[in-house]
Design a protein around this motif. Structure first.
Motif, PDB file in Angstrom:
ATOM      1  N   GLN A 232       0.634  -1.221   0.117  1.00 53.10           N
ATOM      2  CA  GLN A 232      -0.129  -0.086  -0.262  1.00 53.10           C
ATOM      3  C   GLN A 232       0.951   1.010  -0.290  1.00 53.10           C
ATOM      4  N   ASP A 233       0.056   2.074  -0.274  1.00 50.43           N
ATOM      5  CA  ASP A 233       0.833   3.501  -0.330  1.00 50.43           C
ATOM      6  C   ASP A 233       1.112   4.348   0.810  1.00 50.43           C
ATOM      7  N   ILE A 234       1.971   5.060   2.031  1.00 49.07           N
ATOM      8  CA  ILE A 234       2.039   6.224   2.916  1.00 49.07           C
ATOM      9  C   ILE A 234       1.018   7.408   2.273  1.00 49.07           C
TER      10      ILE A 234
ATOM     11  N   LYS B 276      -6.146  10.312   5.641  1.00 48.40           N
ATOM     12  CA  LYS B 276      -6.543   8.860   6.582  1.00 48.40           C
ATOM     13  C   LYS B 276      -7.089   7.663   5.745  1.00 48.40           C
ATOM     14  N   CYS B 277      -6.254   7.544   4.398  1.00 46.02           N
ATOM     15  CA  CYS B 277      -6.653   6.517   3.418  1.00 46.02           C
ATOM     16  C   CYS B 277      -5.033   5.238   3.199  1.00 46.02           C
ATOM     17  N   SER B 278      -5.510   4.475   2.710  1.00 45.17           N
ATOM     18  CA  SER B 278      -3.917   3.480   2.642  1.00 45.17           C
ATOM     19  C   SER B 278      -3.111   2.804   3.750  1.00 45.17           C
ATOM     20  N   ALA B 279      -1.995   2.745   3.633  1.00 47.00           N
ATOM     21  CA  ALA B 279      -1.566   2.091   4.504  1.00 47.00           C
ATOM     22  C   ALA B 279      -2.151   2.456   5.817  1.00 47.00           C
TER      23      ALA B 279
ATOM     24  N   LEU C 210       4.961   7.545  -1.807  1.00 51.83           N
ATOM     25  CA  LEU C 210       5.111   7.835   0.238  1.00 51.83           C
ATOM     26  C   LEU C 210       4.265   9.242  -0.656  1.00 51.83           C
ATOM     27  N   LEU C 211       2.990   9.651  -0.094  1.00 51.13           N
ATOM     28  CA  LEU C 211       2.288  10.825  -1.050  1.00 51.13           C
ATOM     29  C   LEU C 211       1.981  11.803   0.326  1.00 51.13           C
ATOM     30  N   SER C 212       2.189  12.937   0.145  1.00 51.33           N
ATOM     31  CA  SER C 212       1.543  14.544   1.213  1.00 51.33           C
ATOM     32  C   SER C 212       0.030  14.369   1.589  1.00 51.33           C
ATOM     33  N   ALA C 213      -0.339  13.998   1.132  1.00 52.70           N
ATOM     34  CA  ALA C 213      -1.612  13.633   0.871  1.00 52.70           C
ATOM     35  C   ALA C 213      -1.914  13.112   0.296  1.00 52.70           C
ATOM     36  N   HIS C 214      -3.624  11.737   0.144  1.00 49.36           N
ATOM     37  CA  HIS C 214      -3.835  11.574  -1.125  1.00 49.36           C
ATOM     38  C   HIS C 214      -4.087  12.152  -1.626  1.00 49.36           C
ATOM     39  N   THR C 215      -4.619  11.520  -2.935  1.00 41.41           N
ATOM     40  CA  THR C 215      -4.981  12.397  -4.769  1.00 41.41           C
ATOM     41  C   THR C 215      -6.287  13.266  -4.784  1.00 41.41           C
ATOM     42  N   GLY C 216      -6.988  12.947  -3.682  1.00 41.79           N
ATOM     43  CA  GLY C 216      -8.229  13.715  -3.740  1.00 41.79           C
ATOM     44  C   GLY C 216      -7.971  15.057  -3.346  1.00 41.79           C
ATOM     45  N   PHE C 217      -7.164  15.355  -2.982  1.00 46.66           N
ATOM     46  CA  PHE C 217      -6.903  16.427  -2.754  1.00 46.66           C
ATOM     47  C   PHE C 217      -5.710  17.463  -3.825  1.00 46.66           C
TER      48      PHE C 217
ATOM     49  N   GLY D 206      -2.865  -2.575  -2.666  1.00 47.17           N
ATOM     50  CA  GLY D 206      -4.023  -1.601  -2.117  1.00 47.17           C
ATOM     51  C   GLY D 206      -3.210  -0.694  -3.839  1.00 47.17           C
ATOM     52  N   TYR D 207      -3.023  -0.040  -3.001  1.00 46.93           N
ATOM     53  CA  TYR D 207      -2.815   1.148  -4.450  1.00 46.93           C
ATOM     54  C   TYR D 207      -1.130   0.665  -4.746  1.00 46.93           C
ATOM     55  N   MET D 208      -1.201   0.744  -6.206  1.00 44.91           N
ATOM     56  CA  MET D 208       0.173   0.820  -6.512  1.00 44.91           C
ATOM     57  C   MET D 208       0.873   1.655  -7.327  1.00 44.91           C
TER      58      MET D 208
ATOM     59  N   THR E  92     -15.590   9.421   0.510  1.00 44.28           N
ATOM     60  CA  THR E  92     -15.963   8.828   0.183  1.00 44.28           C
ATOM     61  C   THR E  92     -14.179   7.830   0.330  1.00 44.28           C
ATOM     62  N   CYS E  93     -13.396   8.573   0.287  1.00 45.02           N
ATOM     63  CA  CYS E  93     -11.702   8.424  -0.242  1.00 45.02           C
ATOM     64  C   CYS E  93     -10.918   7.016   0.949  1.00 45.02           C
ATOM     65  N   GLY E  94     -10.794   6.451   0.923  1.00 45.26           N
ATOM     66  CA  GLY E  94     -10.381   5.546   1.891  1.00 45.26           C
ATOM     67  C   GLY E  94     -10.911   4.438   2.813  1.00 45.26           C
ATOM     68  N   THR E  95     -12.735   4.402   1.827  1.00 44.34           N
ATOM     69  CA  THR E  95     -14.014   3.704   2.232  1.00 44.34           C
ATOM     70  C   THR E  95     -14.072   1.971   2.110  1.00 44.34           C
ATOM     71  N   GLY E  96     -12.947   1.931   0.895  1.00 45.28           N
ATOM     72  CA  GLY E  96     -12.786   0.732   0.364  1.00 45.28           C
ATOM     73  C   GLY E  96     -11.415   0.401   0.874  1.00 45.28           C
ATOM     74  N   ASP E  97     -10.884   1.297   1.620  1.00 49.33           N
ATOM     75  CA  ASP E  97      -9.552   0.610   2.590  1.00 49.33           C
ATOM     76  C   ASP E  97      -9.648   0.111   4.246  1.00 49.33           C
ATOM     77  N   VAL E  98     -11.420   0.473   4.471  1.00 43.67           N
ATOM     78  CA  VAL E  98     -11.868   0.038   5.209  1.00 43.67           C
ATOM     79  C   VAL E  98     -12.649  -1.326   5.052  1.00 43.67           C
TER      80      VAL E  98
HETATM   81  O1  PXL Z   1      -8.202   5.104  -0.624  1.00 51.89           O
HETATM   82  C1  PXL Z   1      -7.640   4.939  -1.671  1.00 51.89           C
HETATM   83  C2  PXL Z   1      -6.767   5.600  -1.995  1.00 51.89           C
HETATM   84  C3  PXL Z   1      -4.876   5.509  -1.910  1.00 51.89           C
HETATM   85  N1  PXL Z   1      -4.452   5.963  -1.887  1.00 51.89           N
HETATM   86  C4  PXL Z   1      -3.499   7.000  -2.594  1.00 51.89           C
HETATM   87  C5  PXL Z   1      -4.956   7.764  -2.633  1.00 51.89           C
HETATM   88  C6  PXL Z   1      -6.128   7.028  -2.342  1.00 51.89           C
HETATM   89  C7  PXL Z   1      -7.567   7.556  -3.085  1.00 51.89           C
HETATM   90  O2  PXL Z   1      -7.888   8.803  -4.279  1.00 51.89           O
HETATM   91  O3  PXL Z   1      -5.213   8.731  -3.252  1.00 51.89           O
HETATM   92  C8  PXL Z   1      -2.013   8.017  -2.428  1.00 51.89           C
END
Ligand code: PXL
Length: 265
Positions: free
Chosen positions: A9-11, A16-19, A40-47, A79-81, A212-218
């Motif tokens: 998974q990514d960090i 609040k998603c993935s790892a 390693l992301l500063s924040a998930h891609t939804g931002f 998960g996320y690759m 919704t971001c992170g719900t798939g991870d839960v």
């Molecule tokens: O929750 C899925 C997810 C995982 N990792 C990253 C994401 C997202 C959803 O947008 O941006 C980096």
């Protein structure tokens, strides 16, 4: 003995998603988690703004170290690759470090809302299908199911027969128990469809508007933890669906999903 799982998974450092979800949630099942981080992301891609550091090199060296240490895992959860190269490393991890009778859950993170994620190319799809062929359980959403099956996504107006047909087609890719998440036939209800022993089942919950971001991870994390702890498929899916419902419900008040509520006893 405590079971050991490898989690690919990514960090995402904020959001609040993935790892950040998978590690605490799977650990709460008393499973030892080893993380193979993809990015390693500063924040998930939804931002509206984020930076992403590709960890492919580190994945390869971690895999080499783990091989030398002769680690062995009872479960594999991906998960996320970022790329087909990372999916190839995940496959190599599965081949070399994961026991033959281990539980393998592949969440084929490839897209959402009818669109494939921008960075992913055709060879990623091929590698993901290879990973799927080695999986016990897969948890694509409707968009990802269509991408795996190489056809146009249908996000609305589908019926039970369409979902059942899609599940049988996903099974032909070689996984044991295909699932499709985010299935909804009526307003206000959403859930998971799965195919096991030639029978299709559905588990629904109330649909809440909100984060919704992170719900798939839960969903995939609870499912993985429950299955690796010995729960049957129906029970594990019900637990996962109700965990998502709780996390979204609490998340309306907070920022991001309230997966923490699942860790409070
Ligand atoms: O929750 C899925 C997810 C995982 N990792 C990253 C994401 C997202 C959803 O947008 O941006 C980096």
């Amino acid at each position: 003995m405590q079971k050991k799982a490898v989690i690919v998974q990514d960090i995402s450092c904020f959001g609040k998603c993935s790892a950040a979800v998978a590690l605490p949630v799977v650990s709460s099942f008393n499973i030892e988690c080893a993380l193979l981080p993809t990015a390693l992301l500063s924040a998930h891609t939804g931002f509206s703004r984020y930076t992403c550091f590709d960890l492919t090199q580190q994945m390869q060296t971690a895999l080499d170290d783990w091989k030398a240490l002769k680690l062995e895992f009872d479960g594999f959860f991906s998960g996320y690759m970022l790329s087909d190269r990372q999916a190839a490393i995940a496959l190599e991890t599965l081949r070399s470090l994961v026991k033959k009778d281990a539980l393998v859950l592949v969440d084929p993170v490839m897209g959402d809302d009818g669109k494939a994620y921008a960075m992913l190319n055709d060879s990623f799809g091929e590698k993901m299908r290879e990973l799927v062929s080695r999986a016990d359980v897969i948890t694509p959403n409707l968009t990802e199911a269509a991408l795996l099956l190489e056809r146009e996504p249908v996000l609305e107006g589908y019926d039970e027969a369409y979902i059942e047909k899609s599940l049988y087609e996903l099974k032909k890719l070689g996984c044991k128990i295909p699932m499709i998440t985010g299935v909804s036939f009526e307003k206000g209800k959403i859930g998971v469809a799965f195919l096991e022993n030639n029978r299709v089942s559905f588990v629904f919950s109330k649909k809440y508007d909100g984060v919704t971001c992170g719900t798939g991870d839960v969903l995939s994390s609870v499912l993985f933890g429950a299955l690796l702890s010995g729960a049957g498929t129906s029970k594990a899916v019900s637990k996962a669906v109700s965990a998502v419902e709780k996390a979204i419900k609490g998340g309306v008040k907070n920022y991001g999903i309230d997966f923490e509520c699942l860790l409070r006893s």
